[in-house]
Design a protein around this motif. Structure first.
Motif, PDB file in Angstrom:
ATOM      1  N   LYS A  58     -21.721  30.057  17.482  1.00  0.00           N
ATOM      2  CA  LYS A  58     -21.469  28.703  16.975  1.00  0.00           C
ATOM      3  C   LYS A  58     -21.167  27.761  18.139  1.00  0.00           C
ATOM      4  O   LYS A  58     -21.630  26.629  18.162  1.00  0.00           O
ATOM      5  CB  LYS A  58     -20.318  28.713  15.963  1.00  0.00           C
ATOM      6  N   LEU A  62     -23.142  24.386  18.968  1.00  0.00           N
ATOM      7  CA  LEU A  62     -22.465  23.087  19.072  1.00  0.00           C
ATOM      8  C   LEU A  62     -22.797  22.414  20.399  1.00  0.00           C
ATOM      9  O   LEU A  62     -23.036  21.208  20.450  1.00  0.00           O
ATOM     10  CB  LEU A  62     -20.949  23.252  18.901  1.00  0.00           C
ATOM     11  N   ASP A  66     -24.727  18.964  20.639  1.00  0.00           N
ATOM     12  CA  ASP A  66     -24.113  17.867  21.398  1.00  0.00           C
ATOM     13  C   ASP A  66     -25.054  17.344  22.477  1.00  0.00           C
ATOM     14  O   ASP A  66     -25.115  16.141  22.737  1.00  0.00           O
ATOM     15  CB  ASP A  66     -22.783  18.309  22.010  1.00  0.00           C
ATOM     16  N   PRO A  77     -21.299  13.694  12.250  1.00  0.00           N
ATOM     17  CA  PRO A  77     -20.358  14.807  12.427  1.00  0.00           C
ATOM     18  C   PRO A  77     -20.508  15.879  11.340  1.00  0.00           C
ATOM     19  O   PRO A  77     -20.431  17.069  11.634  1.00  0.00           O
ATOM     20  CB  PRO A  77     -18.984  14.130  12.359  1.00  0.00           C
ATOM     21  N   GLN A  78     -20.747  15.472  10.095  1.00  0.00           N
ATOM     22  CA  GLN A  78     -20.941  16.444   9.002  1.00  0.00           C
ATOM     23  C   GLN A  78     -22.220  17.247   9.227  1.00  0.00           C
ATOM     24  O   GLN A  78     -22.244  18.462   9.048  1.00  0.00           O
ATOM     25  CB  GLN A  78     -20.992  15.724   7.650  1.00  0.00           C
ATOM     26  N   ARG A  80     -23.658  17.811  12.093  1.00  0.00           N
ATOM     27  CA  ARG A  80     -23.396  18.656  13.265  1.00  0.00           C
ATOM     28  C   ARG A  80     -22.731  19.953  12.823  1.00  0.00           C
ATOM     29  O   ARG A  80     -23.136  21.045  13.216  1.00  0.00           O
ATOM     30  CB  ARG A  80     -22.516  17.896  14.256  1.00  0.00           C
ATOM     31  N   SER A  81     -21.700  19.816  11.989  1.00  0.00           N
ATOM     32  CA  SER A  81     -20.984  20.983  11.487  1.00  0.00           C
ATOM     33  C   SER A  81     -21.883  21.865  10.626  1.00  0.00           C
ATOM     34  O   SER A  81     -21.888  23.091  10.760  1.00  0.00           O
ATOM     35  CB  SER A  81     -19.765  20.519  10.685  1.00  0.00           C
ATOM     36  N   THR A  82     -22.673  21.234   9.748  1.00  0.00           N
ATOM     37  CA  THR A  82     -23.590  21.975   8.885  1.00  0.00           C
ATOM     38  C   THR A  82     -24.606  22.742   9.713  1.00  0.00           C
ATOM     39  O   THR A  82     -24.857  23.928   9.469  1.00  0.00           O
ATOM     40  CB  THR A  82     -24.314  21.018   7.913  1.00  0.00           C
ATOM     41  N   ALA A  84     -24.441  23.711  12.931  1.00  0.00           N
ATOM     42  CA  ALA A  84     -23.838  24.785  13.720  1.00  0.00           C
ATOM     43  C   ALA A  84     -23.487  25.985  12.842  1.00  0.00           C
ATOM     44  O   ALA A  84     -23.733  27.135  13.228  1.00  0.00           O
ATOM     45  CB  ALA A  84     -22.599  24.273  14.450  1.00  0.00           C
ATOM     46  N   SER A  85     -22.947  25.731  11.664  1.00  0.00           N
ATOM     47  CA  SER A  85     -22.611  26.836  10.750  1.00  0.00           C
ATOM     48  C   SER A  85     -23.863  27.535  10.264  1.00  0.00           C
ATOM     49  O   SER A  85     -23.940  28.762  10.230  1.00  0.00           O
ATOM     50  CB  SER A  85     -21.815  26.303   9.559  1.00  0.00           C
TER      51      SER A  85
END
Length: 102
Positions: A58, A62, A66, A77-78, A80-82, A84-85
């Motif tokens: 992860k 990220l 980035d 940001p949401q 990005r998180s989605t 990476a997960s």
């Protein structure tokens, strides 16, 4: 006795609603995985580029995301998180659909 809204919707009554919303958001992130990959990555990268790099941590994803944001990728940001997960969970249905292994 008159029930006020505050009494009726005490924390005890709101807790199931909060848990449902948390679960719904978590499920939504999973179902959007393939769509976010399609919408945000395919304009510059083919699916083969992304799918051959599965297995990265992860933290590595990220850093990659980035770097793409630094190069002007439009990723919230949401998202990005989605991403990476999603990219670290190779059993993700959205990722399997994106990579054509479903």
């Amino acid at each position: 006795m008159i029930l006020s809204i505050d009494n009726f919707y005490s924390m005890k009554h709101r807790l199931p609603l909060y848990l449902f919303i948390i679960l719904l958001v978590g499920c939504n992130a999973e179902t959007d995985c393939g769509q976010v990959l399609h919408d945000k990555c395919l304009s510059c990268h083919g699916s083969a580029t992304t799918c051959t790099k599965l297995g990265a941590s992860k933290r590595q994803w990220l850093q990659t995301i980035d770097a793409m944001i630094t190069l002007k990728a439009d990723v919230s940001p949401q998202e990005r998180s989605t991403l990476a997960s999603c990219l670290t969970q190779t059993d993700s249905p959205g990722l399997r659909r994106f990579c054509g292994s479903d």
